[in-house]
Enzyme design. Structure first.
Site, short mmCIF file in Angstrom:
data_model
loop_
_atom_site.label_atom_id
_atom_site.label_comp_id
_atom_site.label_asym_id
_atom_site.label_seq_id
_atom_site.Cartn_x
_atom_site.Cartn_y
_atom_site.Cartn_z
N ARG A 1 -10.71 3.83 -1.41
CA ARG A 1 -10.25 2.99 -0.29
C ARG A 1 -10.57 3.73 1.01
NH1 ARG A 1 -5.69 1.68 -3.96
NH2 ARG A 1 -5.44 -0.57 -4.01
N ARG B 1 -15.52 1.49 -1.54
CA ARG B 1 -15.31 0.17 -0.94
C ARG B 1 -15.48 0.28 0.57
NH1 ARG B 1 -9.63 -2.71 -1.62
NH2 ARG B 1 -8.91 -1.15 -0.15
N ASN C 1 -4.43 -7.11 -7.07
CA ASN C 1 -3.32 -7.13 -6.10
C ASN C 1 -3.48 -8.34 -5.18
OD1 ASN C 1 -2.89 -4.67 -7.26
ND2 ASN C 1 -3.71 -3.50 -5.54
N ASP C 2 -4.71 -8.52 -4.71
CA ASP C 2 -4.95 -9.68 -3.86
C ASP C 2 -5.23 -10.94 -4.67
OD1 ASP C 2 -4.63 -8.89 -1.14
OD2 ASP C 2 -6.31 -7.53 -1.44
N HIS D 1 0.80 -1.23 0.00
CA HIS D 1 0.00 0.00 0.00
C HIS D 1 0.83 1.27 0.00
CE1 HIS D 1 -3.32 -2.81 0.64
NE2 HIS D 1 -3.93 -1.94 -0.12
N GLU E 1 -11.32 -10.71 -5.50
CA GLU E 1 -9.90 -10.78 -5.16
C GLU E 1 -9.54 -12.12 -4.53
OE1 GLU E 1 -9.02 -7.26 -2.83
OE2 GLU E 1 -10.95 -7.35 -1.82
N CYS F 1 -9.77 -2.89 -10.35
CA CYS F 1 -9.21 -1.78 -9.60
C CYS F 1 -7.86 -2.14 -8.98
CB CYS F 1 -10.18 -1.30 -8.53
SG CYS F 1 -10.65 -2.59 -7.39
N ARG G 1 1.97 -10.54 -1.04
CA ARG G 1 2.28 -9.36 -1.86
C ARG G 1 3.33 -8.46 -1.25
NH1 ARG G 1 -3.58 -6.21 -1.54
NH2 ARG G 1 -2.52 -4.30 -2.10
#
Ligand code: PEP
Ligand code: MG
Length: 570
Positions: free
Chosen positions: A294, A330, A452-453, A187, A429, A500, A463
């Site tokens: 986020r 989200r 990403n996930d 992040h 995800e 996303c 990650r």
């Protein structure tokens, strides 16, 4: 030259500011002259008090008044008579050195406050920890890093930066950062891209290779850092930096253009944001909406949970700021690499596989309902789409939507206006949801693929891990097949599918995702214009064929070679 992972593009040339903690281990010793020891402690207290005044003065220039007020709280702890008398009592009573006396007393207070089930006392524990660290450093004669004191252009070098460290960096003075650990989708890397701070992560030992005030060149596009560069290298990279800035300027011409292929296929290019403050960049970069807000950063800004009203104000500001354009918000995604002072997360072996996101929201029902109420109240101010993160089963989606609808009914019963047209969707995800997308598609309004996930869970590769970063494989055919499954499932039910995760902003991904039929691409605002340029240069029909071939490849390398042969990527 040192190599790492390119995390945020751009070039920085500046002095090093090391943000690493010195060793503050203390040894307990016996002292004979307790009066002298008490005097030594008093001097340390006075010096820390002076430091706090300076820090606050500088912080006021960089941070909001509220953020800077934390230093007042620290000054209060420092001058607390109870702390003073307990430390002095220990020095006198046990004949021990001030460092050890302070450590024992502060640990006792911290433990006591932390065990109380009250946010106010938990915050006080954090204040005491901070003040005691400053005092111990002073007693040991060590300097603490202090990012709020930065007053010249620097490149920050650290072992790691947490998302909240990154959010506090002053964009005007911090020209770049490099860290030992982290990955492209950690992040802090994502924040660096949205703040347009060039960054290189996963450098392993960069903190050992530089000293404060060394000159460095950091190239966030190539993922390299050059320590104490030659005059020629500085000239070369100054030119590169100017070319990069010129390219960015050139892209600005596309701000009001459509995101459409040569043969007329439209897609939506929208932005990932972490706060209403990011809206300016969305608009400047021609974002057609927000594909991922986020919201956890709202929770990470302070030690207390945001109230329903505070959240309502933030959500309303984003919806109004985008004047009717779609905004996907989200719900809280805490856990993994995002911690929260206000919630005591359980210590787990694998936090990314544990109580995270929707799982935490189910456990913390009131926190979840507060957020949902704020969102529902804001729904009348624009085109709101509510998205649940980390959904693994249809049962979880039904439960989350059920809670949302209960809150909606309550608000309506209270006479509060709520939109009847907001959409409710999920992030894809977790592979289980990607595989079962056809079933989910019957019940959700949309999907947004969080690569990403999804990639970390598909490859079983953390990650955040540096040593297995080769397993971050967005272009592996396995991921492309999952994306295809999700997009096709959405379309079969007349729903839309977006993405996303960071993959949506990658140049190599654009031809493939156009070919797979993705409807919406959500990325750091700063990537939108280059993706638009690329998409406007391609034919959808050709990309369909390219994607079909990619799905039949065996490796990521083959897919990348296929794309590079077909499309010119800058
Ligand atoms: C993702 O997982 O792709 C995503 C967008 O969510 P986050 O990066 O916040 O986990
Ligand atoms: Mg995610």
């Amino acid at each position: 030259m040192k190599k790492g992972i390119a995390a945020s593009s751009g070039i920085a040339i500046a002095k090093v500011y090391k943000l690493d903690m010195p060793d503050l281990t203390i040894t307990k010793t016996t002292v004979s002259d307790v009066t002298a020891e008490i005097a030594r402690y008093s001097v340390a207290v006075e010096e820390v008090a002076k430091d706090l005044v300076t820090i606050k003065e500088v912080a006021m220039k960089n941070l909001s008044e509220e953020e800077a007020a934390i230093f007042d709280a620290h000054a209060l702890v420092l001058s607390d008579p109870e702390l003073k008398s307990q430390v002095e009592g220990k020095i006198t009573g046990e004949n021990i050195n001030a460092d050890a006396a302070l450590k024992e007393v502060s640990d006792m207070f911290i433990g006591m406050f932390e065990s109380m089930d009250d946010e106010y006392f938990k915050e006080r524990a954090a204040d005491i920890r901070d003040v005691s660290t400053r005092l111990i450093a002073k007693l040991l004669g060590k300097d603490l890093p202090n990012p709020s004191l930065i007053n010249e252009e620097v490149v920050v070098i650290a072992d790691d930066l947490t998302p909240s460290d990154t959010a506090q960096l002053n964009k005007n003075l911090v020209r770049g950062f490099a860290t030992n650990i982290g990955g492209r989708t950690s992040h802090s890397a994502i924040l660096a891209r949205s703040m347009e701070i060039p960054a290189v992560v996963a450098m392993n030992t960069i903190t050992e290779s530089v000293n404060n005030d060394d000159m460095v060149i950091l190239d966030g596009s190539e993922g390299i850092v050059i320590v104490n560069p030659s005059k020629e290298q500085i000239e070369e990279y100054t030119e590169k930096r100017n070319a990069f800035i010129a390219y960015k300027e050139e892209l600005k011409k596309l701000k009001d253009e459509e995101s459409v292929t040569l043969d007329g296929h439209h897609v939506e290019l929208v932005a990932n944001i972490g706060s209403p403050k990011d809206l300016e960049a969305v608009i400047e970069n021609g974002g057609e909406g927000v594909g991922l807000y986020r919201t956890e950063f709202l929770y990470m800004e302070s030690a207390q949970l945001p109230t329903e009203e505070e959240q309502f104000v933030a959500y309303k500001a984003v919806l109004e700021g985008l004047t009717g354009k779609p905004v996907v918000v989200r719900t809280l995604d805490i856990g993994g690499d995002k911690e929260l002072d206000a919630i005591d997360l359980p210590k787990e072996m694998n936090p990314f596989l544990g109580v995270r996101a929707i799982r935490l929201c189910f456990q913390e029902d009131e926190i979840f309902r507060t957020q949902l109420r704020a969102l529902l109240r804001a729904s009348v101010y624009g085109d709101l789409r509510i998205m649940f993160p980390m959904i693994a089963t249809l049962g979880e989606f039904r439960k989350a939507k059920g809670i949302l609808m209960e809150e909606k009914e309550k608000l309506v019963a209270e006479g509060i206006e709520v939109s009847d047209t907001f959409q409710v969707g999920i992030m894809i995800e977790i592979p289980a949801a990607a595989v079962l997308a056809d079933q989910f598609a019957k019940e959700v309004d949309f999907f947004s693929i969080g690569t990403n996930d999804l990639i970390q869970y598909t490859f079983a590769a953390d990650r955040m891990s540096t040593s297995i970063s080769y397993l971050y494989q967005p272009f592996n055919p396995s991921i492309l097949r999952l994306v295809k499954n999700v997009v096709d499932a959405a379309h079969a039910e007349g729903k839309w599918a977006g993405m996303c995760g960071e993959m949506a902003g990658e140049a190599i991904a654009a031809p493939l995702l156009i070919g797979l039929g993705l409807d919406e691409f959500s990325m750091s605002a700063t990537s939108i214009l280059s993706q638009r340029k690329l998409i406007r240069s391609m034919n959808k029909s050709e990309m369909n064929e390219l994607a079909a071939k990619a799905l039949e490849c065996g490796t990521m390398e083959e897919v990348v070679a296929l794309v590079e042969a077909a499309v010119e990527i800058k």
